[in-house]
Design an enzyme around this catalytic site. Structure first.
Site, PDB file in Angstrom:
ATOM      1  N   HIS A   1       0.812  -1.217   0.000  1.00  0.00           N
ATOM      2  CA  HIS A   1       0.000   0.000   0.000  1.00  0.00           C
ATOM      3  C   HIS A   1       0.850   1.274   0.000  1.00  0.00           C
ATOM      4  CE1 HIS A   1       0.826  -1.144   4.124  1.00  0.00           C
ATOM      5  NE2 HIS A   1       0.649   0.112   4.488  1.00  0.00           N
TER       6      HIS A   1
ATOM      7  N   HIS B   1      27.829  -7.481 -11.534  1.00  0.00           N
ATOM      8  CA  HIS B   1      28.492  -8.461 -10.668  1.00  0.00           C
ATOM      9  C   HIS B   1      27.528  -9.510 -10.132  1.00  0.00           C
ATOM     10  CE1 HIS B   1      31.779  -5.265  -9.647  1.00  0.00           C
ATOM     11  NE2 HIS B   1      31.590  -5.418 -10.943  1.00  0.00           N
TER      12      HIS B   1
END
Length: 156
Positions: free
Chosen positions: A16, A106
């Site tokens: 929400h 990475h």
């Protein structure tokens, strides 16, 4: 933006507290040629649990409907912690576009997590753009990701 990393829709969900930012990012995705799979919630009026919406995103990745997902909750913490319980998800809670580069290069992060309470909308768009325009590197980084995937089943 450089070439797209996927032709599959990007799944996106929020609790929400993240509804407004989720809507803005879904618009950004659509404007940049991405399909969008909105996994909810659709209203800020009723409190919902970020954990449930993170699980929806995990399900989309697991089912192969999306290669990438975006999760938004108040701080981003619950979305990231929930998603990272699954070995095929590499969720990165990011705060700057610069953090997106190593998360993708990475770590081959496949889920971007943002904190709606701590990230303004313009910065969130820049983070998303950097995230989706950075490819994963191979060699030692691929080896590291393989090791990471095995940690769940290993015993210390």
């Amino acid at each position: 933006m450089t070439r797209k990393l996927t032709d599959k829709p990007i799944s996106i969900a929020s609790d929400h507290r993240g509804v407004a930012l989720k809507a803005r990012l879904a618009g950004w995705l659509a404007a940049h040629g991405y399909g969008v799979n909105d996994c909810g919630t659709g209203s800020a009026a009723e409190r919902v649990d970020a954990l449930d919406y993170a699980l929806r995103l995990v399900g989309e990745i697991k089912a192969g409907r999306s290669d990438f997902a975006v999760g938004v909750c108040g701080s981003g913490q619950m979305m990231a912690m929930t998603a990272n319980r699954f070995r095929f998800v590499r969720a990165a809670l990011l705060h700057t576009p610069a953090e997106s580069i190593p998360a993708r290069e990475h770590g081959d992060a496949n889920m971007l997590v943002l904190g709606a309470d701590v990230t303004d909308a313009a910065a969130a768009e820049q983070i998303l753009e950097a995230f989706l325009s950075t490819a994963a590197l191979g060699d030692r980084y691929a080896q590291r990701r393989e090791r990471l995937a095995k940690l769940e089943t290993s015993k210390l």
